[in-house]
Design an enzyme around this catalytic site. Structure first.
Site, PDB file in Angstrom:
ATOM      1  N   THR A   1     100.805  10.744 -57.964  1.00  0.00           N
ATOM      2  CA  THR A   1     100.123  11.282 -59.148  1.00  0.00           C
ATOM      3  C   THR A   1     100.751  10.830 -60.459  1.00  0.00           C
ATOM      4  O   THR A   1     101.967  10.593 -60.517  1.00  0.00           O
ATOM      5  CB  THR A   1     100.157  12.832 -59.094  1.00  0.00           C
ATOM      6  OG1 THR A   1      99.815  13.353 -60.376  1.00  0.00           O
ATOM      7  CG2 THR A   1     101.528  13.361 -58.734  1.00  0.00           C
TER       8      THR A   1
ATOM      9  N   GLU B   1     101.414  12.747 -62.692  1.00  0.00           N
ATOM     10  CA  GLU B   1     102.379  13.785 -63.068  1.00  0.00           C
ATOM     11  C   GLU B   1     103.815  13.323 -62.824  1.00  0.00           C
ATOM     12  O   GLU B   1     104.751  13.917 -63.345  1.00  0.00           O
ATOM     13  CB  GLU B   1     102.114  15.076 -62.286  1.00  0.00           C
ATOM     14  CG  GLU B   1     100.867  15.815 -62.711  1.00  0.00           C
ATOM     15  CD  GLU B   1     100.950  16.442 -64.103  1.00  0.00           C
ATOM     16  OE1 GLU B   1     101.992  17.032 -64.434  1.00  0.00           O
ATOM     17  OE2 GLU B   1      99.980  16.332 -64.862  1.00  0.00           O
TER      18      GLU B   1
ATOM     19  N   TYR C   1     105.463  20.922 -59.256  1.00  0.00           N
ATOM     20  CA  TYR C   1     104.489  20.049 -58.570  1.00  0.00           C
ATOM     21  C   TYR C   1     104.920  18.591 -58.693  1.00  0.00           C
ATOM     22  O   TYR C   1     104.953  17.858 -57.688  1.00  0.00           O
ATOM     23  CB  TYR C   1     103.101  20.254 -59.187  1.00  0.00           C
ATOM     24  CG  TYR C   1     102.063  19.234 -58.772  1.00  0.00           C
ATOM     25  CD1 TYR C   1     101.420  19.315 -57.544  1.00  0.00           C
ATOM     26  CD2 TYR C   1     101.718  18.173 -59.629  1.00  0.00           C
ATOM     27  CE1 TYR C   1     100.458  18.376 -57.165  1.00  0.00           C
ATOM     28  CE2 TYR C   1     100.755  17.239 -59.254  1.00  0.00           C
ATOM     29  CZ  TYR C   1     100.133  17.339 -58.030  1.00  0.00           C
ATOM     30  OH  TYR C   1      99.196  16.418 -57.658  1.00  0.00           O
TER      31      TYR C   1
ATOM     32  N   LYS D   1     105.986  16.038 -55.703  1.00  0.00           N
ATOM     33  CA  LYS D   1     105.273  14.767 -55.495  1.00  0.00           C
ATOM     34  C   LYS D   1     106.228  13.575 -55.563  1.00  0.00           C
ATOM     35  O   LYS D   1     106.018  12.560 -54.893  1.00  0.00           O
ATOM     36  CB  LYS D   1     104.167  14.610 -56.550  1.00  0.00           C
ATOM     37  CG  LYS D   1     102.894  15.397 -56.234  1.00  0.00           C
ATOM     38  CD  LYS D   1     102.114  14.777 -55.063  1.00  0.00           C
ATOM     39  CE  LYS D   1     100.779  15.445 -54.835  1.00  0.00           C
ATOM     40  NZ  LYS D   1     100.071  14.966 -53.646  1.00  0.00           N
TER      41      LYS D   1
HETATM   42  P1  NDP Z   1      92.461  19.859 -53.920  1.00  0.00           P
HETATM   43  O1  NDP Z   1      93.295  20.950 -54.477  1.00  0.00           O
HETATM   44  O2  NDP Z   1      90.989  19.884 -54.190  1.00  0.00           O
HETATM   45  O3  NDP Z   1      92.645  19.815 -52.317  1.00  0.00           O
HETATM   46  C1  NDP Z   1      93.882  20.063 -51.726  1.00  0.00           C
HETATM   47  C2  NDP Z   1      93.716  20.090 -50.233  1.00  0.00           C
HETATM   48  O4  NDP Z   1      94.994  20.348 -49.640  1.00  0.00           O
HETATM   49  C3  NDP Z   1      92.766  21.181 -49.706  1.00  0.00           C
HETATM   50  O5  NDP Z   1      91.993  20.642 -48.657  1.00  0.00           O
HETATM   51  C4  NDP Z   1      93.719  22.222 -49.153  1.00  0.00           C
HETATM   52  O6  NDP Z   1      93.160  22.969 -48.088  1.00  0.00           O
HETATM   53  C5  NDP Z   1      94.821  21.324 -48.630  1.00  0.00           C
HETATM   54  N1  NDP Z   1      96.059  22.081 -48.375  1.00  0.00           N
HETATM   55  C6  NDP Z   1      96.625  23.056 -49.139  1.00  0.00           C
HETATM   56  N2  NDP Z   1      97.716  23.541 -48.541  1.00  0.00           N
HETATM   57  C7  NDP Z   1      97.846  22.869 -47.355  1.00  0.00           C
HETATM   58  C8  NDP Z   1      98.765  22.956 -46.281  1.00  0.00           C
HETATM   59  N3  NDP Z   1      99.783  23.825 -46.290  1.00  0.00           N
HETATM   60  N4  NDP Z   1      98.597  22.128 -45.228  1.00  0.00           N
HETATM   61  C9  NDP Z   1      97.557  21.252 -45.204  1.00  0.00           C
HETATM   62  N5  NDP Z   1      96.644  21.125 -46.189  1.00  0.00           N
HETATM   63  C10 NDP Z   1      96.786  21.943 -47.248  1.00  0.00           C
HETATM   64  O7  NDP Z   1      93.086  18.483 -54.411  1.00  0.00           O
HETATM   65  P2  NDP Z   1      92.361  17.075 -54.756  1.00  0.00           P
HETATM   66  O8  NDP Z   1      91.377  16.774 -53.711  1.00  0.00           O
HETATM   67  O9  NDP Z   1      91.965  17.077 -56.169  1.00  0.00           O
HETATM   68  O10 NDP Z   1      93.579  16.060 -54.654  1.00  0.00           O
HETATM   69  C11 NDP Z   1      93.905  15.403 -53.428  1.00  0.00           C
HETATM   70  C12 NDP Z   1      95.353  14.976 -53.469  1.00  0.00           C
HETATM   71  O11 NDP Z   1      95.563  14.087 -54.557  1.00  0.00           O
HETATM   72  C13 NDP Z   1      96.345  16.113 -53.665  1.00  0.00           C
HETATM   73  O12 NDP Z   1      97.518  15.792 -52.937  1.00  0.00           O
HETATM   74  C14 NDP Z   1      96.638  16.076 -55.157  1.00  0.00           C
HETATM   75  O13 NDP Z   1      97.884  16.627 -55.445  1.00  0.00           O
HETATM   76  C15 NDP Z   1      96.573  14.584 -55.412  1.00  0.00           C
HETATM   77  N6  NDP Z   1      96.210  14.184 -56.756  1.00  0.00           N
HETATM   78  C16 NDP Z   1      95.062  14.675 -57.320  1.00  0.00           C
HETATM   79  C17 NDP Z   1      94.692  14.270 -58.571  1.00  0.00           C
HETATM   80  C18 NDP Z   1      93.420  14.754 -59.199  1.00  0.00           C
HETATM   81  O14 NDP Z   1      93.252  14.564 -60.415  1.00  0.00           O
HETATM   82  N7  NDP Z   1      92.513  15.332 -58.461  1.00  0.00           N
HETATM   83  C19 NDP Z   1      95.529  13.320 -59.356  1.00  0.00           C
HETATM   84  C20 NDP Z   1      96.636  12.788 -58.609  1.00  0.00           C
HETATM   85  C21 NDP Z   1      96.966  13.226 -57.363  1.00  0.00           C
HETATM   86  P3  NDP Z   1      92.481  24.412 -48.328  1.00  0.00           P
HETATM   87  O15 NDP Z   1      91.086  24.103 -48.778  1.00  0.00           O
HETATM   88  O16 NDP Z   1      92.525  25.040 -46.998  1.00  0.00           O
HETATM   89  O17 NDP Z   1      93.300  25.103 -49.370  1.00  0.00           O
HETATM   90  P1  GDP Z   2      96.824  18.478 -64.598  1.00  0.00           P
HETATM   91  O1  GDP Z   2      96.886  17.326 -65.524  1.00  0.00           O
HETATM   92  O2  GDP Z   2      96.937  18.094 -63.156  1.00  0.00           O
HETATM   93  O3  GDP Z   2      97.740  19.573 -64.939  1.00  0.00           O
HETATM   94  O4  GDP Z   2      95.294  19.006 -64.688  1.00  0.00           O
HETATM   95  P2  GDP Z   2      94.650  20.283 -65.396  1.00  0.00           P
HETATM   96  O5  GDP Z   2      93.202  20.023 -65.460  1.00  0.00           O
HETATM   97  O6  GDP Z   2      95.089  21.548 -64.737  1.00  0.00           O
HETATM   98  O7  GDP Z   2      95.262  20.277 -66.860  1.00  0.00           O
HETATM   99  C1  GDP Z   2      95.077  19.193 -67.743  1.00  0.00           C
HETATM  100  C2  GDP Z   2      95.613  19.561 -69.116  1.00  0.00           C
HETATM  101  O8  GDP Z   2      94.780  20.579 -69.696  1.00  0.00           O
HETATM  102  C3  GDP Z   2      97.041  20.110 -69.158  1.00  0.00           C
HETATM  103  O9  GDP Z   2      97.718  19.500 -70.221  1.00  0.00           O
HETATM  104  C4  GDP Z   2      96.853  21.594 -69.453  1.00  0.00           C
HETATM  105  O10 GDP Z   2      97.937  22.194 -70.176  1.00  0.00           O
HETATM  106  C5  GDP Z   2      95.616  21.537 -70.337  1.00  0.00           C
HETATM  107  N1  GDP Z   2      94.913  22.810 -70.422  1.00  0.00           N
HETATM  108  C6  GDP Z   2      94.609  23.479 -71.563  1.00  0.00           C
HETATM  109  N2  GDP Z   2      93.993  24.625 -71.275  1.00  0.00           N
HETATM  110  C7  GDP Z   2      93.902  24.703 -69.931  1.00  0.00           C
HETATM  111  C8  GDP Z   2      93.356  25.685 -69.046  1.00  0.00           C
HETATM  112  O11 GDP Z   2      92.838  26.706 -69.443  1.00  0.00           O
HETATM  113  N3  GDP Z   2      93.416  25.402 -67.715  1.00  0.00           N
HETATM  114  C9  GDP Z   2      93.983  24.252 -67.243  1.00  0.00           C
HETATM  115  N4  GDP Z   2      93.999  24.007 -65.932  1.00  0.00           N
HETATM  116  N5  GDP Z   2      94.522  23.317 -68.049  1.00  0.00           N
HETATM  117  C10 GDP Z   2      94.480  23.550 -69.387  1.00  0.00           C
END
Ligand code: NDP
Ligand code: GDP
Length: 323
Positions: A126, A128, A151, A155
């Protein structure tokens, strides 16, 4: 021969998009699913693919489940998307985040090493990881890491473990350093979806205001449907490597709000209320990725602009609210 892929986090946003994409490519798709009191399969139902995925019960914290899944499935490709993925929640649950998002990846790598060392492994890294590096206005594969949340720290462990298993055991491990990517299936707690859902409710008279934290933070937002294609491409190369996946454009939360509200004919300034509750103990102020390596080596380019993405999300939320 039909290829087999195993996806952890198959019920998440990326899991659903990736499963759909791999099924379209002719893969046999296995999805690891955690036990929850309420099943979280709504995204797979949204794409009408729930019955096409071979669901395997397991958890990233439970090595035994990972080993038995890998032993029985013997996948050609493993996509580790499972995580506690919400940055803000990682301060409230730092150890859970470390267990799932960090150590979980190493448990899975270890299971791969023992039971299917030939499998190709994708790690969901990520932006992050870059966190607090203000002096780097654009982040690439060579930018130093400085995570700013539990987080990000977890990661970084998973990212380093993947590289270490590649170097130690010759595992075909790739890290996709993905910048924020969104879609109508994004979790409601993330800022884009929180905004588009509120815009739909406000437009339909169901909500009066939208409370947000730091709206001056900037993110490089892309579309999840484009980004999962890059994950797949990474595992089709001759050699494993790590890639930044991003659009190269950065915009503030404020600008994103303006796009969403203007799309339905409203002014965000009339509805957005700044609420200290949503500020974080440490902020990542600016993310902007340089995807040139992915373009050059993988032939990957983002296909969806921020405007298209946000309008697509507002449309989907309007439809949900109207139903
Ligand atoms: P989501 O939060 O939508 O999905 C996370 C998934 O992880 C869910 O299916 C959840 O299952 C599962 N999960 C949670 N806890 C566990 C566990 N203990 N064991 C197994 N599986 C588990 O994330 P995204 O789809 O958005 O992201 C996918 C991946 O990419 C993640 O690793 C995220 O950190 C990473 N990422 C995402 C970005 C983004 O902008 N979306 C950017 C960069 C990286 P359940 O539904 O049961 O909770
Ligand atoms: P992130 O980049 O994975 O933390 O994705 P988020 O969508 O959770 O947050 C993106 C940015 O939006 C971060 O800088 C947050 O501080 C900012 N932000 C501002 N207000 C909010 C809020 O109400 N909820 C979330 N999730 N983010 C917020």
């Amino acid at each position: 021969m039909q290829k087999k892929a195993l996806i952890t986090g198959v019920t998440g946003q990326d899991g659903a998009y990736l499963a759909k994409y791999l099924l379209e490519q002719g893969y046999e798709v296995y999805g690891m699913i955690t036990r929850r009191s309420t099943p979280s399969t709504w995204r797979l139902e949204y794409f009408n693919i729930l019955d096409k995925i071979k669901l395997q019960k397991g958890d990233l914290t439970d090595s035994a489940s990972l080993m038995s899944i890998l032993f029985s499935c013997k996948p050609d490709e493993v996509y580790n998307l499972g995580a506690q993925s919400f940055v803000a929640a990682s301060w409230a649950q730092p150890l859970l985040t470390a267990e799932v998002t960090g150590l979980g990846a190493m448990k899975l790598l270890e299971a791969v090493r023992r039971f299917c060392p030939e499998a190709r492994y994708y790690q969901a890294s990520t932006s992050e990881l870059f966190g607090g590096l203000k002096e780097y206005p654009v982040q690439s594969e060579t930018t130093p890491f400085h995570p700013r949340s539990p987080y990000g720290v977890a990661k970084l462990f998973a990212h380093s473990a993947t590289i270490n298993y590649r170097e130690s055991y010759n595992i075909f491990g790739c890290c996709g350093i993905l910048f924020n990517h969104e879609s109508p299936l994004r979790g409601i707690e993330f800022v884009t979806r929180k905004v588009t859902s509120a815009v739909a409710k406000i437009k339909l008279g169901k909500q009066k205001e939208l409370r947000l934290g730091n709206i001056d933070a900037k993110r490089d937002w892309g579309f999840a449907g484009d980004y999962v294609k890059a994950m797949h491409l990474m595992l089709q190369q001759d050699t494993p490597d790590d890639y930044v996946i991003a659009t190269g454009r950065t915009s503030s939360i404020r600008e994103m709000c303006k796009i969403a509200f203007e799309y339905v004919g409203l002014n965000y300034e009339d509805y957005v209320v700044i609420d200290p509750e949503f500020f974080r103990p440490a902020e990542v102020d600016l993310l902007r990725g340089d995807p040139s390596k992915a373009k050059r080596v993988l032939g990957w380019t983002p296909e969806t602009s921020l405007e298209q993405l946000i309008c697509m999300m507002v449309d989907a939320d309007l439809k949900r609210e109207q139903n």
